[in-house]
Design a protein around this motif. Sequence first.
Motif, PDB file in Angstrom:
ATOM      1  N   THR A 118       0.847  -1.187   0.000  1.00 18.22           N
ATOM      2  CA  THR A 118       0.000   0.000   0.000  1.00 18.22           C
ATOM      3  C   THR A 118       0.884   1.238   0.000  1.00 18.22           C
ATOM      4  O   THR A 118       1.719   1.405   0.897  1.00 18.22           O
ATOM      5  CB  THR A 118      -0.920   0.029   1.243  1.00 18.22           C
ATOM      6  N   GLU A 169      -6.522  -0.824   6.562  1.00 18.21           N
ATOM      7  CA  GLU A 169      -7.798  -0.963   5.855  1.00 18.21           C
ATOM      8  C   GLU A 169      -7.622  -1.488   4.436  1.00 18.21           C
ATOM      9  O   GLU A 169      -8.460  -2.242   3.928  1.00 18.21           O
ATOM     10  CB  GLU A 169      -8.512   0.396   5.805  1.00 18.21           C
ATOM     11  N   MET A 170      -6.537  -1.104   3.764  1.00 12.64           N
ATOM     12  CA  MET A 170      -6.397  -1.398   2.340  1.00 12.64           C
ATOM     13  C   MET A 170      -5.732  -2.733   2.043  1.00 12.64           C
ATOM     14  O   MET A 170      -5.864  -3.252   0.935  1.00 12.64           O
ATOM     15  CB  MET A 170      -5.607  -0.272   1.659  1.00 12.64           C
ATOM     16  N   GLU A 173      -7.808  -5.699   0.541  1.00  7.97           N
ATOM     17  CA  GLU A 173      -9.176  -5.218   0.334  1.00  7.97           C
ATOM     18  C   GLU A 173      -9.710  -5.777  -0.979  1.00  7.97           C
ATOM     19  O   GLU A 173      -9.044  -5.758  -2.011  1.00  7.97           O
ATOM     20  CB  GLU A 173      -9.168  -3.686   0.289  1.00  7.97           C
ATOM     21  N   GLY A 174     -10.928  -6.302  -0.929  1.00  4.84           N
ATOM     22  CA  GLY A 174     -11.553  -6.826  -2.136  1.00  4.84           C
ATOM     23  C   GLY A 174     -11.116  -8.227  -2.512  1.00  4.84           C
ATOM     24  O   GLY A 174     -11.615  -8.802  -3.469  1.00  4.84           O
ATOM     25  N   SER A 179      -8.906  -9.463   6.501  1.00  4.49           N
ATOM     26  CA  SER A 179      -8.172  -8.206   6.661  1.00  4.49           C
ATOM     27  C   SER A 179      -7.041  -8.418   7.659  1.00  4.49           C
ATOM     28  O   SER A 179      -7.012  -9.408   8.398  1.00  4.49           O
ATOM     29  CB  SER A 179      -9.105  -7.106   7.156  1.00  4.49           C
TER      30      SER A 179
END
Length: 472
Positions: A118, A169-170, A173-174, A179
């Motif tokens: 990230t 958070e990232m 993600e998806g 997480s």
Amino acid sequence: MGMEPAHRGAVRELRLHLVTWNVGTASPPPDVSSLLQLDSLGATMDMYVIGLQEVNSKITNFLSDLAFDDPWSIFLMTVLSPLGYIKLSSVRMQGLLLLIFVKHVHLPFIRDLHTQFTRTGLYGYWGNKGGVTIRMSLYGHTVCFMNCHLPAHMENTEQRLDDFEKILEMQFEGENIPSALEHDVLFWFGDLNFRIADYGIHFVRESINNKRYNLLWEKDQLNMAKKKEAFLQEFIEGPLHFKPTYKFDLYSDVYDTREQKSLFWFNEKKRKPAWTDRILWRVKNLCQHAPKGGEFSEEQQTISVTLNNYISHMSYGISDHKPVTGTFGLELKPLVSEPLVTLSPEGEWSAEHDVLINYSAVSEFPSSAWDWIGLFKVTFKHVNDYVTYSWVEDDEISSNKDGKQVYMSAAEIPDVGGEFLLCYYSNNLQSVVGISQPFQIQPNRTLIGKELPQEESSWMQRPDNLESHDEF
């Protein structure tokens, strides 16, 4: 450590050595024995987790490193592979690099490996700051390692906290992956860049000189933030019983004596020492399931983390940061007790004839036509460091309810012989799911003293020089 399966229900302790170091674009030092505790008389480590910041990422270096391993990875593999460690995984984002090495014996019990990065520099468009992560299932328990480089300077505490929240958070993600905070254990480390607030440079240095580090703890910005920020309160850190690790003159244990030149040629203040380089961890069941009495039942506490050592290493001077290491015990009950694939060589192996491999898989194993079995030297560095390989379907010669046989051509077997092992690589799981015991390949007797290169034939004549690899 032998290749015995991990029996379900039996508690197992894994020793983990974690390194964080801002290397300031420097090349590796000549020796890292003390950094990796290779000269320790205690038990050997099961896993090394090495997080570096500011690895040289000039565009020429970075482009060549994309095609080939960077100098730090090559150096660490050269140090650790002769000791029975394989590079399990790595992830790089510009100057941020995270490497994990493990003992061979654990490979079949490490699954679901994923990496992620990230960016937080330049509003998320530049990777000079941010986080890189490797996550895995370790004997059935989810473990995540996060190496971060957060914004510098005294006044940027809030930005550091915001960036870390964004990274949390990232990550993944998806994707169909938990997480970071949903992992059973999360390790957070790196150049976190938190400073010592309020106190002047002279008080800070005097406290350090007198080894009264405790006077500075309450003004450490990370300690202050942990009291206020709910999401940080779940992270644990060992006591800071070592000098602040930044900022030092190069090849010295003297704090910052050089005059800094600013953009407009005014001299900047010398940097106040700070504990910028940190290692923290978080155990999910402690956060979410802690009973009122503070004790866990045996069923609840399936994994626990113990910090055995948290120190800096003052002897390394290639950077203005000193490296920090944490040595941990991971005590866990294996939820995965048998490898997905069991394999072994058939009979005596040499380059004089084709050879056979026996293997069997558990019923639920998701095999693929792209699975392969590799032949590796016992000192192999990573999963692509094979001598040769066979496709499990294309090279299959027999199959029954008890197992299958695959052949390898004699032409692919090393004439010089030596000590090797076999690994089964699963394309669907993207990992090694089975590994054999080490075994000997006999030298090709038809070539002894004839066509072998001189160093190979002389190597054969001195078997006493071979290192024993009885223990992985």
